[in-house]
Design a protein around this motif. Structure first.
Motif, mmCIF file in Angstrom:
data_model
loop_
_atom_site.group_PDB
_atom_site.id
_atom_site.type_symbol
_atom_site.label_atom_id
_atom_site.label_comp_id
_atom_site.label_asym_id
_atom_site.label_seq_id
_atom_site.Cartn_x
_atom_site.Cartn_y
_atom_site.Cartn_z
ATOM 1 N N UNK A 1 -6.122 -8.098 -6.887
ATOM 2 C CA UNK A 1 -7.171 -7.821 -7.586
ATOM 3 C C UNK A 1 -6.828 -7.087 -8.735
ATOM 4 N N UNK A 2 -7.710 -7.372 -9.771
ATOM 5 C CA UNK A 2 -7.563 -6.389 -11.132
ATOM 6 C C UNK A 2 -8.867 -5.845 -11.363
ATOM 7 N N UNK A 3 -8.766 -4.457 -11.817
ATOM 8 C CA UNK A 3 -9.950 -3.864 -12.163
ATOM 9 C C UNK A 3 -9.388 -2.907 -13.275
ATOM 10 N N UNK A 4 -10.250 -2.935 -14.550
ATOM 11 C CA UNK A 4 -9.656 -2.155 -15.580
ATOM 12 C C UNK A 4 -8.300 -2.646 -16.082
ATOM 13 N N UNK A 5 -7.346 -1.428 -16.112
ATOM 14 C CA UNK A 5 -5.776 -2.032 -16.125
ATOM 15 C C UNK A 5 -5.192 -1.651 -15.009
ATOM 16 N N UNK A 6 -5.732 -1.628 -13.897
ATOM 17 C CA UNK A 6 -5.039 -1.453 -12.556
ATOM 18 C C UNK A 6 -4.869 -2.623 -12.196
ATOM 19 N N UNK A 7 -3.547 -2.895 -11.263
ATOM 20 C CA UNK A 7 -3.564 -4.038 -10.347
ATOM 21 C C UNK A 7 -3.435 -3.434 -8.958
ATOM 22 N N UNK A 8 -4.290 -3.990 -7.935
ATOM 23 C CA UNK A 8 -4.371 -3.710 -6.583
ATOM 24 C C UNK A 8 -3.970 -4.909 -5.742
ATOM 25 N N UNK A 9 -3.223 -4.419 -4.924
ATOM 26 C CA UNK A 9 -2.505 -5.387 -3.736
ATOM 27 C C UNK A 9 -3.080 -4.789 -2.501
ATOM 28 N N UNK A 10 -3.346 -5.800 -1.449
ATOM 29 C CA UNK A 10 -3.678 -5.383 -0.090
ATOM 30 C C UNK A 10 -2.693 -6.283 0.762
ATOM 31 N N UNK A 11 -1.655 -5.778 1.212
ATOM 32 C CA UNK A 11 -0.661 -6.367 1.773
ATOM 33 C C UNK A 11 -0.728 -6.140 3.477
ATOM 34 N N UNK A 12 -0.656 -7.258 4.163
ATOM 35 C CA UNK A 12 -0.630 -7.305 5.787
ATOM 36 C C UNK A 12 0.558 -7.919 5.999
ATOM 37 N N UNK A 13 1.534 -7.304 6.840
ATOM 38 C CA UNK A 13 2.827 -7.951 7.276
ATOM 39 C C UNK A 13 2.510 -8.722 8.610
ATOM 40 N N UNK A 14 3.741 -9.542 8.899
ATOM 41 C CA UNK A 14 3.660 -10.336 10.141
ATOM 42 C C UNK A 14 3.704 -9.356 11.382
ATOM 43 N N UNK A 15 4.022 -8.074 11.268
ATOM 44 C CA UNK A 15 3.965 -7.389 12.502
ATOM 45 C C UNK A 15 2.916 -6.398 12.622
ATOM 46 N N UNK B 1 1.676 -4.112 9.978
ATOM 47 C CA UNK B 1 1.452 -3.231 9.008
ATOM 48 C C UNK B 1 0.834 -3.581 7.821
ATOM 49 N N UNK B 2 -0.379 -2.606 7.540
ATOM 50 C CA UNK B 2 -1.132 -2.959 6.330
ATOM 51 C C UNK B 2 -1.201 -1.913 5.336
ATOM 52 N N UNK B 3 -1.114 -1.939 4.216
ATOM 53 C CA UNK B 3 -1.138 -0.914 3.154
ATOM 54 C C UNK B 3 -1.542 -1.704 1.519
ATOM 55 N N UNK B 4 -2.239 -0.646 0.930
ATOM 56 C CA UNK B 4 -2.608 -1.012 -0.244
ATOM 57 C C UNK B 4 -1.916 -0.305 -1.520
ATOM 58 N N UNK B 5 -1.695 -1.100 -2.300
ATOM 59 C CA UNK B 5 -0.963 -0.458 -3.532
ATOM 60 C C UNK B 5 -1.911 -0.722 -4.796
ATOM 61 N N UNK B 6 -2.168 0.556 -5.396
ATOM 62 C CA UNK B 6 -2.576 0.535 -7.019
ATOM 63 C C UNK B 6 -1.595 0.778 -7.802
ATOM 64 N N UNK B 7 -1.600 0.013 -8.790
ATOM 65 C CA UNK B 7 -0.623 0.295 -9.847
ATOM 66 C C UNK B 7 -1.006 0.232 -11.109
ATOM 67 N N UNK B 8 -0.275 0.655 -11.892
ATOM 68 C CA UNK B 8 -0.581 0.931 -13.416
ATOM 69 C C UNK B 8 0.661 0.679 -14.267
ATOM 70 N N UNK B 9 0.851 -0.024 -15.480
ATOM 71 C CA UNK B 9 2.141 -0.038 -16.324
ATOM 72 C C UNK B 9 1.898 0.951 -17.348
ATOM 73 N N UNK B 10 3.009 1.889 -17.733
ATOM 74 C CA UNK B 10 2.920 2.772 -18.821
ATOM 75 C C UNK B 10 4.186 2.427 -19.529
#
Length: 197
Positions: free
Chosen positions: A137-151, A153-162
């Motif tokens: 997903x993208x919101x403003x200048x942030x990239x957001x990913x929602x990950x679900x592994x095959x075993x 585990x789930x995690x979200x990442x919010x990232x920005x580039x500077x």
């Protein structure tokens, strides 16, 4: 110029990828939609992680993986102390020659070989194969990913580039406020990757 075209050589630009990891709830995607996030897409990522039999890389917080047939090395930059530092710093390298140079330094080996030769000499082997389903997903200048592994585990990442480290606090504030609005609970670690583009 005698039929030859002049090619402009662009300077390498360093940037800092500022990212934090968050626990996901069942309502994270709904919250993203409510905030007006744009859905970018989803994909399956196949990662194969490699290390020596005594895990020389992983025990020093360095990671070598093959993703979709392409090698990537993510290595720790500077001293890492989770208790006294608010974030970790990493550099990511995808150029095989650069990977060989850095692995040679990390492992105390000569760097006069190909990546395949170095991996064979150091007796690297696959220690984890991970399949991840990623929704982006993208919101403003942030990239957001929602990950679900095959075993499971789930995690979200919010990232920005500077473009430089002086902007990290501002990026962290934006990431944290977005995470709060999404009701995402932070993991203990906060990660930064330094890459060349």
């Amino acid at each position: 110029m005698d039929g030859m075209e002049e090619t402009e050589v662009l300077p390498e630009v360093s940037y800092v990828e500022v990212e934090r990891k968050f626990a996901l709830s069942g309502d994270t995607e709904t919250a993203l939609q409510n905030l007006g996030a744009e859905f970018i897409g989803d994909k399956e990522i196949n990662d194969d992680y490699y290390d020596t039999d005594d895990f020389k890389l992983a025990t020093a917080d360095n990671w070598l993986r093959c993703r979709g047939g392409e090698w990537e090395l993510k290595y720790s930059v500077g001293e890492q102390d989770r208790k006294s530092s608010p974030y970790d710093k990493y550099r990511e390298v995808t150029d095989e020659l650069e990977i060989v140079k850095k692995l040679a330094v990390l492992l105390g080996l000569p760097c006069d070989s190909t990546l395949d030769d170095l991996l064979q000499t150091a007796k690297f082997q696959s220690f984890a194969k991970i399949v991840t389903h990623r929704r982006s997903f993208h919101i403003e200048n942030l990239h957001i990913v929602l990950d679900q592994t095959d075993f499971g585990y789930s995690v979200g990442e919010i990232e920005a580039i500077v473009l430089d480290e002086s902007r990290i606090p501002e990026a962290l504030n934006q990431i944290d406020s977005t995470a709060k609005a999404l009701e995402m609970r932070p993991f203990y670690e906060q990660t930064f990757s330094f890459e060349q583009i």
